[in-house]
Design a protein around this motif. Structure first.
Motif, short mmCIF file in Angstrom:
data_model
loop_
_atom_site.label_atom_id
_atom_site.label_comp_id
_atom_site.label_asym_id
_atom_site.label_seq_id
_atom_site.Cartn_x
_atom_site.Cartn_y
_atom_site.Cartn_z
N ALA A 231 -9.45 15.22 -2.32
CA ALA A 231 -10.75 15.08 -1.65
C ALA A 231 -11.60 14.01 -2.32
O ALA A 231 -12.22 13.18 -1.65
N ALA A 232 -11.62 13.99 -3.66
CA ALA A 232 -12.42 13.00 -4.38
C ALA A 232 -11.91 11.58 -4.13
O ALA A 232 -12.70 10.64 -3.95
N ALA A 233 -10.58 11.40 -4.14
CA ALA A 233 -10.02 10.07 -3.92
C ALA A 233 -10.36 9.54 -2.53
O ALA A 233 -10.71 8.36 -2.36
N LEU A 234 -10.26 10.40 -1.52
CA LEU A 234 -10.57 9.96 -0.16
C LEU A 234 -12.06 9.67 0.01
O LEU A 234 -12.43 8.73 0.73
N LEU B 3 -5.37 1.41 -5.41
CA LEU B 3 -5.70 2.43 -6.41
C LEU B 3 -5.78 3.81 -5.78
O LEU B 3 -5.26 4.79 -6.33
N VAL B 4 -6.43 3.90 -4.63
CA VAL B 4 -6.52 5.19 -3.92
C VAL B 4 -5.12 5.68 -3.54
O VAL B 4 -4.79 6.85 -3.71
N GLY B 5 -4.28 4.76 -3.06
CA GLY B 5 -2.92 5.14 -2.72
C GLY B 5 -2.16 5.67 -3.92
O GLY B 5 -1.41 6.65 -3.82
N PHE B 6 -2.38 5.06 -5.09
CA PHE B 6 -1.70 5.52 -6.32
C PHE B 6 -2.16 6.93 -6.70
O PHE B 6 -1.35 7.77 -7.09
N VAL B 7 -3.46 7.19 -6.57
CA VAL B 7 -3.98 8.53 -6.89
C VAL B 7 -3.41 9.57 -5.91
O VAL B 7 -2.99 10.66 -6.31
N LEU B 8 -3.40 9.23 -4.62
CA LEU B 8 -2.84 10.15 -3.63
C LEU B 8 -1.37 10.47 -3.96
O LEU B 8 -0.94 11.62 -3.90
N LEU C 86 0.83 -1.21 0.00
CA LEU C 86 0.00 0.00 0.00
C LEU C 86 0.86 1.26 0.00
O LEU C 86 0.62 2.20 -0.76
N THR C 87 1.88 1.25 0.86
CA THR C 87 2.79 2.40 0.89
C THR C 87 3.56 2.53 -0.41
O THR C 87 3.77 3.64 -0.93
N ALA C 88 3.97 1.39 -0.98
CA ALA C 88 4.70 1.42 -2.25
C ALA C 88 3.83 2.00 -3.37
O ALA C 88 4.34 2.73 -4.24
N MET C 89 2.53 1.73 -3.36
CA MET C 89 1.64 2.28 -4.39
C MET C 89 1.53 3.80 -4.25
O MET C 89 1.37 4.50 -5.26
N GLU C 90 1.61 4.31 -3.03
CA GLU C 90 1.60 5.76 -2.85
C GLU C 90 2.90 6.40 -3.34
O GLU C 90 2.92 7.57 -3.72
N LEU C 91 3.97 5.63 -3.32
CA LEU C 91 5.28 6.16 -3.72
C LEU C 91 5.58 5.96 -5.19
O LEU C 91 6.40 6.70 -5.76
#
Length: 437
Positions: A102-105, A124-129, A66-71
């Motif tokens: 805001a939309a992603a969350l 997917l949400v993590g990737f958008v963030l 999950l963290t890797a998708m945010e990075l």
């Protein structure tokens, strides 16, 4: 002391100086926006991983994914995003980013209500963030240089950290209560509303930006940013030092919620209360960071921040479970908050101080790409160690590696010689640095 004298002293204490940055309307709007979005971020910081850990029963390795998708977006989009930002106005990008966050969350509670929520949705949400933070986050850092004189960048970053640290004191407790009352997914609705308000406030920021149309190819401008960073007197050293620290940070970060919830047995509300210590450390760093930087110099102060964060991870790694374990968790968060502020107010100010205005977008994106790239393997390694060897072992690896990096950074003559912010002379790309550096 008479009552009148006391009241006058109190008034003088809380009256802004004539030259205070907050007297500037544009910076005041920017600061207020940071305050709002930071308050929401404290809810997300707890609600997003707790949704995965508690509601979806994610493993340590899945938390690492999950963290890797945010990075991942930092690796994919930082460099082209910087070239694009140097061709467009930054403030509208910043505002659009707040709205997209805001939309992603908001999609998380909607997916939970509809029965779609799973780890795939969370990835997917993590990737958008991460994508928004990559592009709009870079735009936000450039907007600051359009509002604040370069000579006051450390002061501005310290005030920005104060805008973040206030919510970090009250935000985790508030987030914990909201999560307990509403559940982790629904608590994200509050963050989405705060981000929308932040975007509204940003409309009051007035900046004057002259775009220079070079007419050159996209790839030529991209490589110009890379060459500038490589050939600069200061930026390469900052890149490897902070990149190494980011690796350590993410090794520790992916397991710290699991340590609190599974090894220490803390409830979401108790975790939120412990995170208040993070805010206390950040407030302390925000209030004293500028003075410490002026006393030690930006380079040594940055190294000190690395040592402080490493000490926090080491304390939690070595303290057994029980009441002392809970105290160690809070102490780790407090030391991390203090150390991270000392590190980043100087890192951000140094890299902005040495860069001409027409290269700020490409420099910022290049530096973010270089320094965040090690975070992805750090998150994956931290998750793997936590699942196969032990959660606290991940913290110990982070602490030992960060201390080694701090020692290497201190031996660098560039960092040790940075006793004040370098200055650009005229239009030259190279800053003036101290004789030692």
């Amino acid at each position: 002391m008479s009552a009148r004298t006391f009241l006058q002293a109190l008034k003088d204490r809380f009256t802004l100086r004539p030259d205070d940055l907050l007297r500037d309307r544009a910076y005041r709007h920017l600061w207020t926006s940071i305050l709002m979005s930071s308050t929401g971020a404290q809810i997300t910081m707890l609600a997003l991983p707790l949704t995965a850990a508690l509601l979806l029963d994610a493993s340590a390795q899945q938390m690492g994914y999950l963290t890797a998708m945010e990075l991942l977006p930092f690796a994919l989009f930082s460099l082209p995003g910087g070239v694009w930002l140097d061709r467009v106005r930054k403030l509208p990008v910043y505002v659009a980013g707040e709205l997209l966050l805001a939309a992603a969350l908001l999609s998380v509670p909607i997916a939970h209500w509809a029965g779609w929520l799973g780890m795939g949705w969370m990835y997917l949400v993590g990737f958008v963030l991460g994508t928004v933070h990559t592009v709009a986050g870079t735009a936000a850092q450039v907007v600051l240089t359009q509002v604040v004189p370069r000579s006051r960048l450390v002061e501005a970053h310290a005030k920005n950290a104060l805008a973040s640290s206030g919510p970090e004191v009250a935000g985790p407790a508030l987030g914990g209560m909201l999560i307990k009352a509403l559940g982790p997914p629904l608590a994200l609705v509050i963050d989405a509303l705060l981000l929308a308000a932040s975007a509204l406030v940003l409309r009051g920021v007035a900046v004057s930006e002259q775009l220079q149309r070079s007419g050159r190819r996209f790839s030529a401008e991209l490589f110009e940013g890379l060459r500038f960073v490589r050939g600069n007197a200061v930026l390469p050293t900052l890149a490897w030092v902070v990149g190494g620290w980011q690796f350590c940070h993410y090794v520790a970060m992916v397991v710290q919620i699991l340590v609190a919830s599974r090894e220490l047995g803390l409830s979401p509300g108790a975790i939120g209360l412990c995170y208040v210590a993070l805010g206390v450390g950040t407030v302390l760093g925000s209030l004293k960071g500028h003075a410490i930087s002026e006393r030690l110099g930006p380079g040594p102060c940055l190294v000190l921040g690395m040592v402080v964060t490493a000490a926090g991870w080491g304390v939690l790694a070595l303290t057994p479970a029980g009441s002392f374990g809970v105290l160690a968790f809070a102490l780790m968060l407090g030391l991390f908050g203090l150390g991270a502020v000392l590190l980043f107010i100087n890192f951000l100010a140094l890299r902005q101080a040495v860069t001409p205005s027409d290269l700020l977008g490409r420099m910022t994106s290049t530096m973010r790409w270089i320094t965040v790239l090690p975070a992805t393997p750090g998150a994956l390694l931290g998750g793997w160690i936590g699942q196969h060897i032990g959660l606290r072992v991940s913290l110990g690896v982070a602490a030992a590696t960060a201390l080694l990096l701090a020692l290497l950074a201190w031996r660098s003559p560039v960092l040790r010689g940075l006793r004040q912010l370098p200055r650009l002379e005229g239009a030259a790309d190279q800053p003036t640095v101290s004789a030692t550096a």
